[in-house]
Design a protein around this motif. Structure first.
Motif, PDB file in Angstrom:
ATOM      1  N   GLU A   1       0.820  -1.208   0.000  1.00  0.00           N
ATOM      2  CA  GLU A   1       0.000   0.000   0.000  1.00  0.00           C
ATOM      3  C   GLU A   1       0.866   1.275   0.000  1.00  0.00           C
ATOM      4  O   GLU A   1       0.657   2.185  -0.800  1.00  0.00           O
ATOM      5  CB  GLU A   1      -0.920  -0.004   1.217  1.00  0.00           C
ATOM      6  CG  GLU A   1      -1.932   1.114   1.153  1.00  0.00           C
ATOM      7  CD  GLU A   1      -3.051   0.946   2.180  1.00  0.00           C
ATOM      8  OE1 GLU A   1      -3.105  -0.125   2.835  1.00  0.00           O
ATOM      9  OE2 GLU A   1      -3.849   1.884   2.317  1.00  0.00           O
TER      10      GLU A   1
ATOM     11  N   ASN B   1       1.096   3.848  -3.095  1.00  0.00           N
ATOM     12  CA  ASN B   1       0.674   5.246  -2.924  1.00  0.00           C
ATOM     13  C   ASN B   1       1.812   6.214  -3.218  1.00  0.00           C
ATOM     14  O   ASN B   1       1.602   7.273  -3.814  1.00  0.00           O
ATOM     15  CB  ASN B   1       0.140   5.480  -1.509  1.00  0.00           C
ATOM     16  CG  ASN B   1      -1.197   4.787  -1.298  1.00  0.00           C
ATOM     17  OD1 ASN B   1      -1.867   4.405  -2.275  1.00  0.00           O
ATOM     18  ND2 ASN B   1      -1.584   4.589  -0.057  1.00  0.00           N
TER      19      ASN B   1
ATOM     20  N   SER C   1       1.789   8.999  -6.168  1.00  0.00           N
ATOM     21  CA  SER C   1       1.931  10.439  -5.933  1.00  0.00           C
ATOM     22  C   SER C   1       3.007  11.013  -6.851  1.00  0.00           C
ATOM     23  O   SER C   1       2.911  12.156  -7.289  1.00  0.00           O
ATOM     24  CB  SER C   1       2.191  10.747  -4.462  1.00  0.00           C
ATOM     25  OG  SER C   1       3.539  10.519  -4.159  1.00  0.00           O
TER      26      SER C   1
ATOM     27  N   LEU D   1      -6.962  -1.169  -3.429  1.00  0.00           N
ATOM     28  CA  LEU D   1      -5.969  -0.128  -3.724  1.00  0.00           C
ATOM     29  C   LEU D   1      -6.191   0.506  -5.097  1.00  0.00           C
ATOM     30  O   LEU D   1      -5.445   1.400  -5.508  1.00  0.00           O
ATOM     31  CB  LEU D   1      -4.550  -0.715  -3.680  1.00  0.00           C
ATOM     32  CG  LEU D   1      -4.034  -1.210  -2.338  1.00  0.00           C
ATOM     33  CD1 LEU D   1      -2.615  -1.755  -2.493  1.00  0.00           C
ATOM     34  CD2 LEU D   1      -4.036  -0.094  -1.296  1.00  0.00           C
TER      35      LEU D   1
END
Lengths: 228, 366
Positions: A104, A108, A112, A141
């Motif tokens: 995760e 992420n 980004s 996710l």
């Protein structure tokens, strides 16, 4: 091999002209996964650049000549004009982590960078898994779930530095246990799949064992990490 | 904003004097021009301001060159106050070199004449070059600090354009093909090479041709690896080669098309072929094929007179303004007044040269 070099001089030339871009972009991608902010989540990184002969063999397989296996065969042949759109794993980075929940943070953090325009996604990320429980986790996710014929597991991203670049880098994220299965499967089944049914069965059992091991590792980390 | 680099592989041949007169000629024709002295030798700067002024400037800047942040803290000024007085180019680049700020404004520019500004040079610029060399490979990884170093000089010029209305920057460079000139020239709009009709010019053009070829391939690779956003701080295309100009030659009227001595003419005649053979074609593809073989400005500035540039240097004005100077010393009055017309004709000659140079930049995006 020399036959393929003679057959695809245009692809040879394109490879020579652009390979440095792949190497540099791969380094950029590696630097990102090795950055301090991900050090709690990433265990280790492996990487490779596909050499010209392996690239030509892949082109030959994709073009469906000389090989019995025709993976994702498409109506147009692979040429020097579309090589870097059709073969996106010239540069490869494999990101290994210990247990599933670390994905995760890795996912992420990468997304980004994509939002910041630092990397451009060449295609939507895919999560290959045969395991329903992991599949649900990946879907939460926002990853598209896909199934490969084998017991292959890994989350795949194909990155580009910008919208116009030739260079791509394929990123595969998986756990260390999944890497063990992947390496054994690869050494036996690539590029030519093994035909022995008993061996096939054992590799399948190993996949289930690795799946169970991964779940056990997750469970251990979930309950005991932070208790020590 | 158009950035024009003036480069010559051989030093001490009057390139800074040429840059000085070119900049004046542009400004006099209403094009707001910024001279940036990127040659640590600072000859262009000394052509514009007195040695005493420069010494004072460099002395004040000394602590900032050693440690910018510490000196700024010590001065109890903020950055914008500090740059409200004109600063040398190295001092203005120093915060990037030290990795202090992500972005900042240019501040005041030294005003040399109407529509003509100068960012003075500084002997210490080599430390910026060292930093550039260290950061070069990081730029390929899109590393922000490395990219700021690479675009620092360009950013100063663009800032002068956006905030102070400058239209053209003349970048006077050192005679080396090292890292700082790789960056300055590659990220300029155009580059031109002042050539004396001698063997150095043929070798020099060959060297710059080879350098341009290799720099273009390096920047192409870098650009292919930068995100779209980061790519925007660089120019849209690689530098255009604007040509060469023949200058600093003695006049031998009637000898040949350029009025040069036979030996000089032999060298001058070779230059167009050297350009066609050695300079990458795509660097001047925006110009008609025949243009690139003709010196910029034709023979407008080819011929020099030993005393004229010396007078321009002494009084820090363009040659054509020397005869009418109110402060002309008695010792010079004799030599100057006898040649008044020669001084005056230089004005139109340099204006014509400047116009031809600008015409070779037409349609090229900044």
């Amino acid at each position: 091999m020399d036959d393929l070099r003679e057959k695809y001089p245009g692809i040879m030339e394109a490879y020579g002209a652009h390979i440095e871009e792949f190497e540099l972009f791969q380094k950029h991608v590696r630097n990102f996964f090795e950055s301090r902010s991900l050090s709690h989540y990433v265990h280790s990184i492996r990487h490779r650049i596909k050499d010209i002969d392996h690239l030509l063999e892949k082109v030959e397989r994709k073009n469906g000549e000389g090989q019995e296996v025709v993976e994702d065969s498409e109506p147009t042949p692979v040429t020097e004009d579309n090589i870097f759109d059709r073969v996106t794993d010239v540069a490869g980075v494999r990101v290994l982590h210990l247990h599933t929940s670390q994905l995760e943070a890795i996912h992420n953090s990468l997304m980004s960078k994509v939002d910041d325009d630092e990397f451009t996604l060449f295609e939507q990320p895919k999560a290959y898994t045969w395991d329903p429980e992991s599949g649900e986790y990946f879907e939460r996710l926002g990853l598209r779930r896909e199934l490969k014929e084998s017991y292959y597991t890994s989350v795949h991203y194909v990155l580009r530095p910008n919208s116009k670049s030739h260079a791509t880098c394929e990123v595969q994220v998986r756990t260390l246990l999944e890497e063990v299965w992947g390496e054994i499967d690869h050494s036996l089944n690539y590029p030519h799949p093994i035909s022995d049914p008993q061996c096939k069965e054992q590799i399948r059992v190993l996949a289930r064992l690795v799946g169970a091991g991964t779940h056990l590792a997750d469970s251990i980390m979930r309950y005991y990490a932070g208790h020590s | 904003m158009k950035l024009v680099s003036v480069f010559n592989n051989k030093g001490g041949v009057g390139k800074s004097t040429l840059s000085f007169h070119l900049a004046h000629a542009l400004a006099e024709q209403g094009i707001k021009t910024l001279m940036v002295d990127l040659d640590p030798q600072s000859n262009l700067t000394l052509q514009c301001l007195s040695a005493d002024y420069l010494e004072e400037l460099w002395t004040t800047e000394e602590p900032f060159i050693e440690d910018f942040q510490a000196a700024l803290d010590e001065s109890e000024k903020d950055f914008s106050e500090f740059v409200a007085t004109p600063r040398s180019v190295h001092c203005l680049l120093k915060p990037i070199e030290d990795g202090l700020f992500e972005s900042y404004g240019l501040g005041a520019v030294y005003e040399v004449a109407n529509d003509l500004g100068l960012i003075p040079g500084r002997l210490s610029l080599h430390t910026y070059e060292d930093k550039l060399a260290k950061s070069w490979s990081d730029a390929f990884m899109g590393e922000p600090q490395a990219l700021r170093l690479l675009t620092g000089i360009r950013r100063l010029c663009e800032d002068a354009g956006e905030k102070q209305g400058y239209e053209v920057a003349i970048l006077d460079t050192s005679p080396s093909l090292g890292m700082i000139n790789r960056v300055i020239i590659s990220t300029s709009t155009g580059v031109f090479v002042p050539c004396m009709p001698d063997m150095f010019s043929t070798f020099g053009l060959t060297n710059i041709g080879m350098a341009l070829r290799s720099w273009k391939s390096q920047f192409d690779t870098m650009y292919s690896l930068l995100s779209d956003k980061k790519r925007e701080s660089f120019p849209g295309q690689f530098v255009r080669f604007l040509g060469y100009t023949l200058y600093n030659a003695r006049k031998y009227a009637g000898q040949n098309e350029y009025d040069l001595a036979t030996a000089h003419y032999a060298y001058a005649r070779k230059l167009p072929a050297v350009i066609r053979d050695k300079i990458p074609k795509d660097c001047y593809s925006h110009l008609p094929e025949e243009t690139i073989g003709v010196p910029v400005g034709g023979t407008a500035i080819t011929h020099s007179h030993s005393t004229l540039p010396a007078m321009a240097q002494k009084y820090r004005v363009p040659m054509w303004k020397v005869p009418d100077l109110p402060n002309l010393l008695t010792e010079d009055k004799g030599t100057v007044s006898g040649n008044k017309e020669t001084y005056y004709t230089k004005r139109e000659a340099y204006h014509a040269f400047a116009r031809d140079l600008m015409s070779r930049l037409e349609g090229v995006e900044g």
